[in-house]
Design a protein around this motif. Structure first.
Motif, PDB file in Angstrom:
ATOM      1  N   VAL A  55       0.858  -1.174   0.000  1.00  9.87           N
ATOM      2  CA  VAL A  55       0.000   0.000   0.000  1.00  9.87           C
ATOM      3  C   VAL A  55       0.898   1.229   0.000  1.00  9.87           C
ATOM      4  CG1 VAL A  55      -1.769   1.291   1.251  1.00  9.87           C
ATOM      5  CG2 VAL A  55      -1.815  -1.207   1.242  1.00  9.87           C
ATOM      6  N   VAL A  56       0.771   2.046  -1.044  1.00  3.88           N
ATOM      7  CA  VAL A  56       1.557   3.281  -1.128  1.00  3.88           C
ATOM      8  C   VAL A  56       0.989   4.302  -0.151  1.00  3.88           C
ATOM      9  CG1 VAL A  56       2.288   5.173  -2.634  1.00  3.88           C
ATOM     10  CG2 VAL A  56       2.162   2.834  -3.537  1.00  3.88           C
ATOM     11  N   LYS A  57      -0.344   4.462  -0.172  1.00  6.01           N
ATOM     12  CA  LYS A  57      -0.990   5.427   0.705  1.00  6.01           C
ATOM     13  C   LYS A  57      -2.498   5.194   0.708  1.00  6.01           C
ATOM     14  CE  LYS A  57      -1.270  10.334   1.747  1.00  6.01           C
ATOM     15  NZ  LYS A  57      -0.673  11.634   1.522  1.00  6.01           N
ATOM     16  N   VAL A  58      -3.131   5.542   1.818  1.00  5.92           N
ATOM     17  CA  VAL A  58      -4.581   5.609   1.891  1.00  5.92           C
ATOM     18  C   VAL A  58      -4.926   7.074   2.105  1.00  5.92           C
ATOM     19  CG1 VAL A  58      -6.674   4.919   3.109  1.00  5.92           C
ATOM     20  CG2 VAL A  58      -4.799   3.283   2.847  1.00  5.92           C
ATOM     21  N   VAL A  59      -5.607   7.678   1.137  1.00  6.59           N
ATOM     22  CA  VAL A  59      -6.023   9.078   1.235  1.00  6.59           C
ATOM     23  C   VAL A  59      -7.394   9.094   1.911  1.00  6.59           C
ATOM     24  CG1 VAL A  59      -6.590  11.175  -0.045  1.00  6.59           C
ATOM     25  CG2 VAL A  59      -4.719   9.703  -0.841  1.00  6.59           C
ATOM     26  N   PRO A  60      -7.531   9.823   3.025  1.00  6.99           N
ATOM     27  CA  PRO A  60      -8.817   9.850   3.729  1.00  6.99           C
ATOM     28  C   PRO A  60      -9.931  10.406   2.854  1.00  6.99           C
ATOM     29  CG  PRO A  60      -7.094  10.924   5.022  1.00  6.99           C
ATOM     30  CD  PRO A  60      -6.524  10.662   3.664  1.00  6.99           C
ATOM     31  N   GLY A  61     -11.096   9.809   2.980  1.00  7.05           N
ATOM     32  CA  GLY A  61     -12.263  10.273   2.248  1.00  7.05           C
ATOM     33  C   GLY A  61     -13.385  10.600   3.204  1.00  7.05           C
ATOM     34  N   PRO A  62     -14.442  11.211   2.708  1.00  9.95           N
ATOM     35  CA  PRO A  62     -15.554  11.588   3.583  1.00  9.95           C
ATOM     36  C   PRO A  62     -16.218  10.379   4.226  1.00  9.95           C
ATOM     37  CG  PRO A  62     -16.123  11.928   1.275  1.00  9.95           C
ATOM     38  CD  PRO A  62     -14.676  11.547   1.313  1.00  9.95           C
ATOM     39  N   GLN A  63     -16.567  10.531   5.499  1.00  8.71           N
ATOM     40  CA  GLN A  63     -17.221   9.467   6.250  1.00  8.71           C
ATOM     41  C   GLN A  63     -18.313  10.041   7.134  1.00  8.71           C
ATOM     42  OE1 GLN A  63     -14.216   7.166   8.387  1.00  8.71           O
ATOM     43  NE2 GLN A  63     -12.705   8.032   7.029  1.00  8.71           N
ATOM     44  N   GLY A  64     -18.853  11.178   6.750  1.00  4.63           N
ATOM     45  CA  GLY A  64     -19.821  11.882   7.579  1.00  4.63           C
ATOM     46  C   GLY A  64     -21.141  11.168   7.707  1.00  4.63           C
ATOM     47  N   SER A  65     -22.047  11.823   8.408  1.00  6.03           N
ATOM     48  CA  SER A  65     -23.334  11.207   8.731  1.00  6.03           C
ATOM     49  C   SER A  65     -24.232  11.015   7.514  1.00  6.03           C
ATOM     50  CB  SER A  65     -24.061  12.061   9.771  1.00  6.03           C
ATOM     51  OG  SER A  65     -24.288  13.357   9.243  1.00  6.03           O
ATOM     52  N   ILE A  66     -23.988  11.743   6.441  1.00  9.47           N
ATOM     53  CA  ILE A  66     -24.826  11.581   5.245  1.00  9.47           C
ATOM     54  C   ILE A  66     -24.185  10.537   4.337  1.00  9.47           C
ATOM     55  CG2 ILE A  66     -25.875  12.714   3.265  1.00  9.47           C
ATOM     56  CD1 ILE A  66     -25.775  15.318   4.778  1.00  9.47           C
ATOM     57  N   CYS A  67     -24.332   9.283   4.718  1.00 14.06           N
ATOM     58  CA  CYS A  67     -23.824   8.173   3.908  1.00 14.06           C
ATOM     59  C   CYS A  67     -24.857   7.078   3.768  1.00 14.06           C
ATOM     60  CB  CYS A  67     -22.565   7.566   4.523  1.00 14.06           C
ATOM     61  SG  CYS A  67     -21.122   8.611   4.468  1.00 14.06           S
ATOM     62  N   GLY A  68     -25.844   7.099   4.616  1.00 18.78           N
ATOM     63  CA  GLY A  68     -26.867   6.071   4.566  1.00 18.78           C
ATOM     64  C   GLY A  68     -26.329   4.677   4.827  1.00 18.78           C
ATOM     65  N   GLY A  69     -25.210   4.586   5.544  1.00 16.56           N
ATOM     66  CA  GLY A  69     -24.626   3.287   5.850  1.00 16.56           C
ATOM     67  C   GLY A  69     -23.800   2.711   4.730  1.00 16.56           C
ATOM     68  N   ALA A  70     -23.732   3.373   3.579  1.00 16.77           N
ATOM     69  CA  ALA A  70     -22.950   2.879   2.443  1.00 16.77           C
ATOM     70  C   ALA A  70     -21.859   3.889   2.112  1.00 16.77           C
ATOM     71  CB  ALA A  70     -23.845   2.672   1.232  1.00 16.77           C
ATOM     72  N   TYR A  71     -20.642   3.498   2.324  1.00 16.64           N
ATOM     73  CA  TYR A  71     -19.509   4.396   2.074  1.00 16.64           C
ATOM     74  C   TYR A  71     -19.011   4.199   0.644  1.00 16.64           C
ATOM     75  CZ  TYR A  71     -19.576   5.237   7.025  1.00 16.64           C
ATOM     76  OH  TYR A  71     -19.956   5.608   8.274  1.00 16.64           O
ATOM     77  N   TRP A  72     -19.884   4.453  -0.304  1.00 17.06           N
ATOM     78  CA  TRP A  72     -19.585   4.226  -1.704  1.00 17.06           C
ATOM     79  C   TRP A  72     -18.535   5.200  -2.225  1.00 17.06           C
ATOM     80  CZ3 TRP A  72     -19.811   0.586  -5.022  1.00 17.06           C
ATOM     81  CH2 TRP A  72     -19.626   0.872  -6.369  1.00 17.06           C
ATOM     82  N   ARG A  73     -17.616   4.713  -3.002  1.00 11.76           N
ATOM     83  CA  ARG A  73     -16.638   5.525  -3.730  1.00 11.76           C
ATOM     84  C   ARG A  73     -16.713   5.096  -5.193  1.00 11.76           C
ATOM     85  NH1 ARG A  73     -15.644   8.169   0.890  1.00 11.76           N
ATOM     86  NH2 ARG A  73     -14.764   6.861   2.506  1.00 11.76           N
ATOM     87  N   ASP A  74     -16.581   6.050  -6.092  1.00  7.90           N
ATOM     88  CA  ASP A  74     -16.434   5.710  -7.510  1.00  7.90           C
ATOM     89  C   ASP A  74     -15.135   6.346  -7.954  1.00  7.90           C
ATOM     90  OD1 ASP A  74     -17.263   4.365  -9.789  1.00  7.90           O
ATOM     91  OD2 ASP A  74     -18.243   6.119 -10.620  1.00  7.90           O
ATOM     92  N   ILE A  75     -14.339   5.617  -8.707  1.00  8.23           N
ATOM     93  CA  ILE A  75     -12.968   6.020  -9.015  1.00  8.23           C
ATOM     94  C   ILE A  75     -12.737   5.985 -10.519  1.00  8.23           C
ATOM     95  CG2 ILE A  75     -10.536   5.449  -8.658  1.00  8.23           C
ATOM     96  CD1 ILE A  75     -11.579   3.804  -6.153  1.00  8.23           C
ATOM     97  N   LYS A  76     -12.126   7.033 -11.048  1.00  4.95           N
ATOM     98  CA  LYS A  76     -11.706   7.070 -12.450  1.00  4.95           C
ATOM     99  C   LYS A  76     -10.400   7.857 -12.525  1.00  4.95           C
ATOM    100  CE  LYS A  76     -15.487   5.125 -14.095  1.00  4.95           C
ATOM    101  NZ  LYS A  76     -16.056   4.657 -12.855  1.00  4.95           N
ATOM    102  N   THR A  77      -9.641   7.652 -13.614  1.00  7.41           N
ATOM    103  CA  THR A  77      -8.393   8.389 -13.814  1.00  7.41           C
ATOM    104  C   THR A  77      -8.422   9.120 -15.149  1.00  7.41           C
ATOM    105  OG1 THR A  77      -7.354   6.401 -14.737  1.00  7.41           O
ATOM    106  CG2 THR A  77      -6.956   6.861 -12.395  1.00  7.41           C
ATOM    107  N   TYR A  78      -7.639  10.185 -15.199  1.00 12.82           N
ATOM    108  CA  TYR A  78      -7.457  10.970 -16.421  1.00 12.82           C
ATOM    109  C   TYR A  78      -6.048  11.534 -16.362  1.00 12.82           C
ATOM    110  CZ  TYR A  78      -8.100  14.628 -19.938  1.00 12.82           C
ATOM    111  OH  TYR A  78      -7.971  15.434 -21.040  1.00 12.82           O
ATOM    112  N   GLN A  79      -5.260  11.226 -17.381  1.00  8.10           N
ATOM    113  CA  GLN A  79      -3.844  11.585 -17.390  1.00  8.10           C
ATOM    114  C   GLN A  79      -3.211  11.024 -16.112  1.00  8.10           C
ATOM    115  OE1 GLN A  79      -3.685  15.817 -18.219  1.00  8.10           O
ATOM    116  NE2 GLN A  79      -4.633  15.544 -20.220  1.00  8.10           N
ATOM    117  N   HIS A  80      -2.536  11.850 -15.327  1.00 13.47           N
ATOM    118  CA  HIS A  80      -1.949  11.316 -14.091  1.00 13.47           C
ATOM    119  C   HIS A  80      -2.732  11.757 -12.851  1.00 13.47           C
ATOM    120  CE1 HIS A  80       0.031  15.182 -13.121  1.00 13.47           C
ATOM    121  NE2 HIS A  80       0.319  15.240 -14.414  1.00 13.47           N
ATOM    122  N   TYR A  81      -4.033  11.933 -13.032  1.00  8.21           N
ATOM    123  CA  TYR A  81      -4.907  12.329 -11.930  1.00  8.21           C
ATOM    124  C   TYR A  81      -5.948  11.250 -11.665  1.00  8.21           C
ATOM    125  CZ  TYR A  81      -2.868  16.906 -12.565  1.00  8.21           C
ATOM    126  OH  TYR A  81      -1.978  17.937 -12.677  1.00  8.21           O
TER     127      TYR A  81
END
Length: 167
Positions: A55-81
């Motif tokens: 694991v190179v790194k874990v970047v913290p993401g939102p975990q606030g109360s508005i998640c409905g119990g599902a901590y969904w993330r969607d991931i895409k890349t473009y160039q080096h981002y």
């Protein structure tokens, strides 16, 4: 792997993400050909070097109360981002922008793109030819078209309202 559904190629427990699960994954290859697995986790997004399975790194993401119990993330890349959306509020809310050009050593969280009043998104898609990111609006009420002409500084081009829109 090998036709056995009980054997995972990349089991979460091996990497000790300190998480209870994952959502979505994506891949990226750097200029030297090294491949990275990008995994949405309960805590944020993990970047794994697939040559060394570290694991190179874990970047913290939102975990606030508005998640409905599902901590969904969607991931895409473009160039080096890397762009990561979430339906949660809190730390790094909005569409996270992460610079991958420093791999294999590190990744750099740049900022989040978070237009006022519409920061949550279940899904994103990127037109890599034209340089546009499309994000489902929060509450599935349409989508936003975002220009990536300057990938670290996205600009919303338009928003459209529709009926229920998902994936």
């Amino acid at each position: 792997a090998n036709g056995n559904p009980t054997v995972a190629l990349c089991p979460l427990k091996v990497f000790q993400f300190n998480t209870e699960g994952g959502s979505d994954c994506w891949g990226w290859r750097d200029a030297s050909g090294t491949e990275y697995a990008i995994m949405g986790t309960l805590d944020g997004v993990a970047f794994v070097n697939t040559s060394t399975w570290t694991v190179v790194k874990v970047v913290p993401g939102p975990q606030g109360s508005i998640c409905g119990g599902a901590y969904w993330r969607d991931i895409k890349t473009y160039q080096h981002y890397c762009y990561v959306s979430s339906e949660c509020t809190g730390t790094n809310q909005g569409i996270m922008i992460i610079d991958l050009q420093y791999l294999p050593d590190s990744v750099h969280y740049i900022k989040s793109f978070a237009p006022a009043g519409d920061i949550r998104s279940h899904n994103i898609s990127i037109d890599t030819v034209k340089g546009f990111l499309y994000a489902v609006r929060q509450n599935y009420s349409g989508f936003r078209a975002i220009s990536l002409a300057s990938p670290a500084n996205p600009v919303e081009v338009f928003t459209t309202v529709t009926g229920d829109l998902h994936d």
